[in-house]
Structures are given as structure tokens and as C-alpha cells.
Scaffold this motif. Structure first.
Motif, PDB file in Angstrom:
ATOM      1  N   PRO A 239       1.122  -1.422   0.160  1.00 14.07           N
ATOM      2  CA  PRO A 239       0.405   0.261   0.152  1.00 14.07           C
ATOM      3  C   PRO A 239       0.762   1.356  -0.217  1.00 14.07           C
ATOM      4  N   ARG A 240       2.179   1.057   0.944  1.00 15.76           N
ATOM      5  CA  ARG A 240       2.939   2.277   0.615  1.00 15.76           C
ATOM      6  C   ARG A 240       3.145   2.610  -0.719  1.00 15.76           C
ATOM      7  N   ILE A 241       4.208   1.741  -1.455  1.00 10.61           N
ATOM      8  CA  ILE A 241       4.554   1.455  -2.222  1.00 10.61           C
ATOM      9  C   ILE A 241       3.417   2.293  -3.313  1.00 10.61           C
ATOM     10  N   SER A 242       2.575   1.934  -3.501  1.00  3.93           N
ATOM     11  CA  SER A 242       1.247   1.910  -4.287  1.00  3.93           C
ATOM     12  C   SER A 242       1.160   3.854  -4.247  1.00  3.93           C
ATOM     13  N   GLN A 243       1.079   4.043  -2.687  1.00  2.04           N
ATOM     14  CA  GLN A 243       0.750   5.692  -2.686  1.00  2.04           C
ATOM     15  C   GLN A 243       2.311   6.269  -3.316  1.00  2.04           C
ATOM     16  N   GLU A 244       2.924   5.639  -2.833  1.00  2.00           N
ATOM     17  CA  GLU A 244       4.436   6.688  -3.113  1.00  2.00           C
ATOM     18  C   GLU A 244       4.653   6.465  -5.137  1.00  2.00           C
ATOM     19  N   ILE A 245       4.057   6.031  -5.696  1.00  2.00           N
ATOM     20  CA  ILE A 245       4.179   5.523  -7.187  1.00  2.00           C
ATOM     21  C   ILE A 245       2.986   6.683  -7.627  1.00  2.00           C
ATOM     22  N   GLU A 246       1.957   6.194  -6.879  1.00  2.00           N
ATOM     23  CA  GLU A 246       0.494   7.541  -7.512  1.00  2.00           C
ATOM     24  C   GLU A 246       1.282   9.361  -6.910  1.00  2.00           C
ATOM     25  N   SER A 247       1.658   9.319  -6.151  1.00  2.00           N
ATOM     26  CA  SER A 247       2.599  11.045  -5.886  1.00  2.00           C
ATOM     27  C   SER A 247       3.992  11.282  -7.312  1.00  2.00           C
ATOM     28  N   ILE A 248       4.526   9.677  -7.362  1.00  2.00           N
ATOM     29  CA  ILE A 248       5.640  10.420  -8.601  1.00  2.00           C
ATOM     30  C   ILE A 248       4.485  10.438  -9.817  1.00  2.00           C
ATOM     31  N   LEU A 249       3.745   9.872  -9.839  1.00  2.00           N
ATOM     32  CA  LEU A 249       3.006  10.307 -11.549  1.00  2.00           C
ATOM     33  C   LEU A 249       2.319  11.799 -11.698  1.00  2.00           C
TER      34      LEU A 249
ATOM     35  N   ASN B 142      13.361  -7.778  -8.180  1.00  2.00           N
ATOM     36  CA  ASN B 142      13.150  -7.942  -9.190  1.00  2.00           C
ATOM     37  C   ASN B 142      11.547  -6.700  -9.329  1.00  2.00           C
ATOM     38  N   PRO B 143      11.782  -5.313  -9.423  1.00  2.00           N
ATOM     39  CA  PRO B 143      11.139  -4.554  -9.157  1.00  2.00           C
ATOM     40  C   PRO B 143       9.998  -4.591 -10.310  1.00  2.00           C
ATOM     41  N   TYR B 144       9.647  -5.704 -11.446  1.00  2.00           N
ATOM     42  CA  TYR B 144       8.443  -5.850 -11.950  1.00  2.00           C
ATOM     43  C   TYR B 144       7.442  -6.129 -11.083  1.00  2.00           C
ATOM     44  N   ILE B 145       7.877  -7.629 -10.799  1.00  2.00           N
ATOM     45  CA  ILE B 145       6.986  -7.841 -10.354  1.00  2.00           C
ATOM     46  C   ILE B 145       6.321  -7.361  -8.460  1.00  2.00           C
ATOM     47  N   ILE B 146       7.302  -6.368  -7.799  1.00  2.00           N
ATOM     48  CA  ILE B 146       6.888  -5.872  -7.141  1.00  2.00           C
ATOM     49  C   ILE B 146       5.647  -5.011  -7.741  1.00  2.00           C
TER      50      ILE B 146
ATOM     51  N   HIS C 117       4.364  -4.115  -9.830  1.00  2.00           N
ATOM     52  CA  HIS C 117       2.494  -5.016 -10.523  1.00  2.00           C
ATOM     53  C   HIS C 117       1.917  -5.655  -9.257  1.00  2.00           C
ATOM     54  N   LYS C 118       2.959  -6.119  -8.201  1.00  2.00           N
ATOM     55  CA  LYS C 118       1.517  -6.459  -6.898  1.00  2.00           C
ATOM     56  C   LYS C 118       1.215  -4.648  -6.445  1.00  2.00           C
ATOM     57  N   ALA C 119       2.687  -4.136  -6.259  1.00  3.93           N
ATOM     58  CA  ALA C 119       1.288  -2.197  -5.832  1.00  3.93           C
ATOM     59  C   ALA C 119       0.128  -1.889  -6.439  1.00  3.93           C
ATOM     60  N   LEU C 120       1.006  -2.371  -8.149  1.00  2.00           N
ATOM     61  CA  LEU C 120      -0.798  -1.483  -9.157  1.00  2.00           C
ATOM     62  C   LEU C 120      -1.668  -1.891  -8.938  1.00  2.00           C
ATOM     63  N   ALA C 121      -1.965  -3.359  -8.525  1.00  2.00           N
ATOM     64  CA  ALA C 121      -3.650  -4.207  -8.302  1.00  2.00           C
ATOM     65  C   ALA C 121      -4.075  -3.502  -6.474  1.00  2.00           C
TER      66      ALA C 121
ATOM     67  N   VAL D 231      -3.294   4.195 -11.438  1.00  2.00           N
ATOM     68  CA  VAL D 231      -2.580   4.348 -12.142  1.00  2.00           C
ATOM     69  C   VAL D 231      -2.916   3.191 -13.538  1.00  2.00           C
ATOM     70  N   HIS D 232      -2.390   3.552 -14.894  1.00  2.00           N
ATOM     71  CA  HIS D 232      -2.836   3.422 -16.180  1.00  2.00           C
ATOM     72  C   HIS D 232      -1.630   2.556 -15.904  1.00  2.00           C
ATOM     73  N   VAL D 233      -1.053   1.557 -16.941  1.00  2.00           N
ATOM     74  CA  VAL D 233      -0.147   1.287 -17.201  1.00  2.00           C
ATOM     75  C   VAL D 233      -0.215   0.534 -19.285  1.00  2.00           C
ATOM     76  N   LYS D 234       0.618   1.229 -19.632  1.00  2.00           N
ATOM     77  CA  LYS D 234       0.572   0.980 -20.953  1.00  2.00           C
ATOM     78  C   LYS D 234       1.573   0.508 -21.350  1.00  2.00           C
ATOM     79  N   LYS D 235       1.914  -0.026 -22.486  1.00  2.00           N
ATOM     80  CA  LYS D 235       2.731  -0.730 -23.616  1.00  2.00           C
ATOM     81  C   LYS D 235       3.056   0.182 -24.418  1.00  2.00           C
ATOM     82  N   LEU D 236       4.021   1.057 -25.074  1.00  2.00           N
ATOM     83  CA  LEU D 236       4.610   1.308 -25.565  1.00  2.00           C
ATOM     84  C   LEU D 236       6.354   1.167 -26.031  1.00  2.00           C
ATOM     85  N   GLY D 237       6.284   0.252 -27.199  1.00  2.00           N
ATOM     86  CA  GLY D 237       6.982  -0.016 -28.265  1.00  2.00           C
ATOM     87  C   GLY D 237       7.753  -1.334 -26.967  1.00  2.00           C
TER      88      GLY D 237
END
Length: 166
Positions: A97-107, A132-136, A138-142, A147-153
Motif C-alpha cells: 500500500p505504501r509503495i502504491s501511494q508513492e507511485i501515485e505521488s510520483i505520477l 525484481n522491481p517488475y513483480i513488486i 505490479h503487486k503494488a499497482l494491483a 494508475v494506468h499502464v500501457k505498453k509503448l514499444g
């Protein structure tokens, strides 16, 4: 057919002999290892006794003082075995939850952001280094609906969703 059966029986006998030899070598190895550990323990105990005697009497010559080093710890079978085996990493628990809040504040400050930029900013803010930051991430973003995730290339882009009032 008879040749196949005889060859198979011979191979089974060879396999059994090899397995028995392997088991006997393992038991010999374990026994030798125990003997060496016992001898090492005796030597370490004797060294400690001598060190204690010298400390009590205080009659060391200059040569003895230069050569003697205190024994810090005993070497045991378990310590040797631990070094030879791969160590298993301990399970780590993260405050998603804290990681998720930090991500939102960064965005909120800068959006859209690539995954590497997001991770670098999280490293600065939370002083973390994930294997492995990818897994962490995505677990926080759940836990976050904003937060919206999209792939560019090849890059994942993270941004905040714009909710329309209806």
C-alpha cells in the motif's frame, strides 16, 4: 530377445553395484569429516587453554606475543556445509500500500513515466533495491485503481487515469 534380457540384467547388476559403492563412499566421507571436525575441535580447545594460561601468567616473550592470534570461533561441520551449499534467500515482505501511494505521488508530479524512471524514483524515495522491481511494482499497482499502464514499444508507461465526472 534373449540378448536384450541378458544385457538388461547385467546393466541392473552394474547399476546396483555402482549405487552400493556410492553409498559406501558417502558413509566413509561422512565418517572422515566427523573425525576431522573432532580433531579440529580438540586443537582449538587446546589453543584456547594455552591462551588462557598465558593470560593468567602474563609471561609471554616478545616472539610469542607477535605470533599468537586469538581464536574467534570454532569451525564445525555445519559451518562448512553451509558454505558449500547454496543459500536460500529469505522471504521479504513489502509494504505494497505504501509503495502504491508513492507511485501515485510520483505520477502526480510527472506523468507518463517509464518503468525504469519510476523504479529509480522509488529507489530515491524509499531507499530500496529490489531484485525484481517488475513483480513488486505490479503487486503494488494491483492495489491502485488510479494508475494506468500501457505498453509503448518495449517500454511500459505508467500514468494516472483521468476519471470523467458523469
Amino acid at each position: 530377445m534373449c540378448g536384450f534380457f541378458n544385457e538388461r540384467v547385467a546393466l541392473e547388476k552394474t547399476l546396483n553395484a555402482l549405487l552400493e559403492q556410492r553409498a559406501s563412499w558417502r558413509s566413509e566421507y561422512v565418517e572422515r569429516d566427523r573425525q576431522f571436525a573432532a580433531e579440529i575441535k580438540e586443537v582449538l580447545n587446546r589453543i584456547r587453554e594455552l591462551d588462557e594460561l598465558h593470560e593468567l601468567h602474563g609471561s609471554q616473550t616478545r616472539m610469542e606475543k607477535a605470533e599468537t592470534k586469538p581464536i574467534e570461533s570454532e569451525v564445525s561441520n555445519k559451518q562448512i556445509a553451509k558454505k558449500s551449499q547454496k543459500t536460500r534467500r529469505t522471504c521479504q515482505y513489502y509494504d505494497y500500500p505504501r509503495i502504491s501511494q508513492e507511485i501515485e505521488s510520483i505520477l502526480e508530479e510527472a506523468s507518463p513515466v517509464t518503468m525504469s524512471e519510476l523504479y529509480q524514483e522509488l529507489q530515491k524515495r524509499l531507499q530500496v533495491n529490489w531484485s525484481n522491481p517488475y513483480i513488486i511494482l505490479h503487486k503494488a499497482l494491483a492495489l491502485s485503481e488510479r494508475v494506468h499502464v500501457k505498453k509503448l514499444g518495449r517500454n511500459l508507461m505508467f500514468s494516472l487515469r483521468q476519471f470523467k465526472d458523469t
